[in-house]
Structures are given as C-alpha cells and as structure tokens.
Design an enzyme around this catalytic site. Structure first.
Site, short mmCIF file in Angstrom:
data_model
loop_
_atom_site.label_atom_id
_atom_site.label_comp_id
_atom_site.label_asym_id
_atom_site.label_seq_id
_atom_site.Cartn_x
_atom_site.Cartn_y
_atom_site.Cartn_z
N HIS A 179 1.31 -0.92 0.47
CA HIS A 179 0.49 0.37 0.22
C HIS A 179 1.01 1.63 -0.34
O HIS A 179 0.59 1.59 0.53
CB HIS A 179 -0.55 0.49 1.04
N HIS A 227 -1.43 5.13 10.22
CA HIS A 227 -0.35 5.80 9.81
C HIS A 227 0.55 7.19 10.96
O HIS A 227 0.50 7.51 10.14
CB HIS A 227 0.20 6.04 8.13
N HIS A 265 10.54 -3.70 3.47
CA HIS A 265 11.49 -2.20 3.33
C HIS A 265 11.49 -1.35 4.85
O HIS A 265 11.26 -2.26 5.96
CB HIS A 265 10.41 -1.50 2.90
N GLU A 291 4.90 -4.38 8.36
CA GLU A 291 3.32 -4.58 8.09
C GLU A 291 2.66 -6.01 7.08
O GLU A 291 1.75 -6.72 7.34
CB GLU A 291 3.67 -3.87 7.08
#
Length: 376
Positions: free
Chosen positions: A108, A155, A289, A336
């Site tokens: 996303h 977030h 990441h 995530e």
C-alpha cells in the site's frame, strides 16, 4: 386447522427477534390426551405450515428474498438455510462456500496512489507493478464479494504514538479518508457493515482478545490504495467493509503468532454469522522495507520469497520468529507483514492454495507484492 387433533387456535401474535420475524400462536387440542400425543399434534401442525407456505415456493412466486428471509424465521430458518435450499447443497457446504471466497494481499505504498492520480500506470517504472492487478480484477469480477474484511495499519491519521491500540476494529456506518500530507487525493468514503462488525467484535471478546472498538474511524492509504488498485475507476466501492488496524508502528508490536490467532478467531466468528454475504479477506502492507536509520532502503528478497512461499501452505512457519527477528529480516516498516499473517488466519485452518503472485522491486524503496488465495 386441517391437521388432525387441532380443534382451534387463538392468541396469534408476531414479533421481531434480531433479523427474524417470529409468530406465536396458541393451538387448541383435547384436554384428555397425553402430553406426548399433544406434542405430536403440534409437530404435525408445524410441518403442515411449512409444507403449505414453503419459502422457496414464495420466492418462486416472485416474493422478495429480503423480506422472505425474515419470514423464514417462523420456520426456524435463517438466510443460510434458505440459501442451501435454493442451491441444493447442505447448510454446512453453503456456509463454507460463503467463507471460501478467498483473500487479496497487496502493498500500500503512498507512491502507488500518486502514480494512479497522475496516470503513470503504463510508465516503464510502474508497468510491471500494475500489470500484476489484471488477475486481481478478473478474480474479483468472478467472486463478486459483498463485504471485505480488511487487515491494515494506521499511519498516524487515526491513532498516534501516545494512543496506539494493538488491535482496533471498526464498527462505523461509514469510513472516511483524510489528508495525510502525501499529496494524494481524498478517496471515496467506505460503507461499513456494522452488524457484522459487532458480531465479530463480540466473538473476539468472548475469545479473550482485548480489542479497541471504533464507532468512528478514519482510514488512510493503507486501506484506500488497495481498493483503488482492486476496483479502479468505480464511482462507489462495491463492498462494505469491516476494517482492522494492527499496530505495526509503535513497539511493543504484537507477535506474528498472535496476529495469526487473531485472524483465525475472525474466521471462527464468520462461521457463526447468519448472513448470506459473500466475504473476501484483504491484507495490506509490506513487504520488506525500511524507511529510516542506517538501514534506510533495506529490502530483503530472500525473506519476501520465504514469506510468500509459506503464507498459503504453512503460515505457522511465519510465526516462529520473534517480532524483533521479523523486523531484522523484513525491515522496520516491513513489520506490516503482520497484516498479511492476520488476513491469512481469517481464511481458516484448512488448506489454501495460491492462485496469483506478483513481486516487484522497488516501488519507492519498498518490495511490492500482490497475491491471491482461495481455500483448496
């Protein structure tokens, strides 16, 4: 009144119980017969009503299934019972069919939303990533889900570091997007399925999950962008949602084992849901990441491959590592993957097979992936 032994009836009353319409009636029978004989007469009368006023017969005569499904409550039937009668399969098989629509997993990254907004899908940098969604579009067109249960992470739009629930579940009638500062457009609102949300919430609390219930919840790019990828150019989203927000930001994070158990508890709740909606599971985020620190730009293709290879066939293998080890292998923001693990759990403990995978490095500084799975 045509049932042998029935002498009359009185006190005919109707009432609602949940989503069912209940009818009570007092039936007159001879006072000098045995209790056993009286029960037999009542049972014969109920069977006569069912035979004369078949729900399927009323549907065939042009009745509206929405109202007739409520009327079916008179006969002790729910919408899944009626669905099994119409399709000719057992109630258990019909329920399994409703839960077996499958799952869609996707990254996303906010930059994806920017590419969509600017129409860059066919640019060389973006094309390998967006080409992976043609199969997703075809699959969703075939499955035609009514509801999506979405495992994602906030977030900072809805929660911040001073108030960060481990697991939060939305129970709102509508969910809105808001400006996050990424330069993205505001996305369309999402309709909630409050009845299913509360059913799942009650089931989770009964199973001793201490969750945060949100009757108001903003949704950010972690939910909006996966929907833009799945249903591009629609005027309104074709599904209602039950959103889960998992803390993947502020330590201590939940373990992968606990996230898998959360998803499995959601699957248990779905098995007792009395609706006839076609449900799809969505997990968003990742894959590997890291955006900050000395390892900024870190991507781990080997871990991502291990993760995708095991997600469908051996999800427990993904839970053996501690959350700190997962962060070491997947990157700080690669945590995530917990969203994907929870979504996989929501597919249940039965066998699942992978029907599509696309993996592309990099999107921004993230290993981006898309997967589809269905129960075997």
């Amino acid at each position: 009144m045509t049932t042998p032994g029935v002498r009359g009836c009185h006190n005919l009353r109707t009432r609602k119980m949940g989503d069912m319409l209940m009818v009570d009636v007092h039936i007159d029978i001879d006072a000098d017969i045995t209790v056993e004989a009286g029960h037999a007469i009542i049972q014969s009368a109920e069977e006569a009503v069912r035979a004369r006023h078949s729900v399927l017969g009323m549907i065939a005569a042009g009745g509206n299934i929405y109202y007739l499904a409520k009327l079916a409550g008179i006969f002790g039937l729910n919408v899944q019972d009626v669905g099994s009668m119409q399709t000719g399969v057992s109630v258990a098989s019909f329920k399994a069919m409703l839960l077996a629509q499958g799952a869609y997993f996707t990254s996303h990254v906010p930059a994806i939303g920017g590419a969509i907004h600017k129409g860059l899908q066919q640019e060389p940098y973006w094309k390998p990533f967006f080409d992976g969604y043609q199969k997703v579009h075809e699959w969703l067109a075939q499955v035609k889900p009514d509801v999506a249960i979405v495992f994602n992470n906030d977030h900072g739009l809805n929660f911040f570091l001073d108030k960060m629930p481990t697991f939060a579940v939305g129970a709102a009638e509508e969910y809105h997007n808001a400006d996050e500062g990424w330069g993205l457009p505001l996305y369309k609102p999402f309709a909630g399925h409050t009845e299913l949300s509360w059913h799942i919430i009650n089931s989770l609390v009964e199973d001793e999950f201490d969750i945060t219930t949100c009757q108001k919840m903003l949704v950010d790019h972690a939910l909006s962008i996966p929907f833009e990828l799945a249903w591009p150019d629609v005027e309104a989203w074709p599904v209602r949602i039950v959103p889960f927000a998992i803390n993947t930001v502020q330590h201590p994070l939940p373990s992968a084992r606990r996230c898998l158990a959360l998803g499995q508890a959601v699957n248990k709740a779905l098995q007792s849901w009395r609706g006839d909606e076609r449900i799809v599971i969505i997990g968003t985020g990742g894959l590997s990441h890291q955006l900050d620190g000395e390892r900024a730009g870190f991507i781990n293709r080997d871990y991502d491959t291990f993760f995708m290879d095991n997600l469908s066939v051996a999800p427990a293998a993904l839970t053996r590592a501690s959350i700190n080890e997962i962060v070491r292998q997947a990157g700080t923001q690669g945590g995530e993957v917990l969203n994907w693990i929870a979504a996989r759990g929501a597919l249940g403990a039965g066998p699942v097979h992978e029907i599509h995978r696309n993996y592309h490095i990099p999107i921004s500084n993230t290993a981006a992936a898309t997967m589809l799975m269905e129960p075997a």
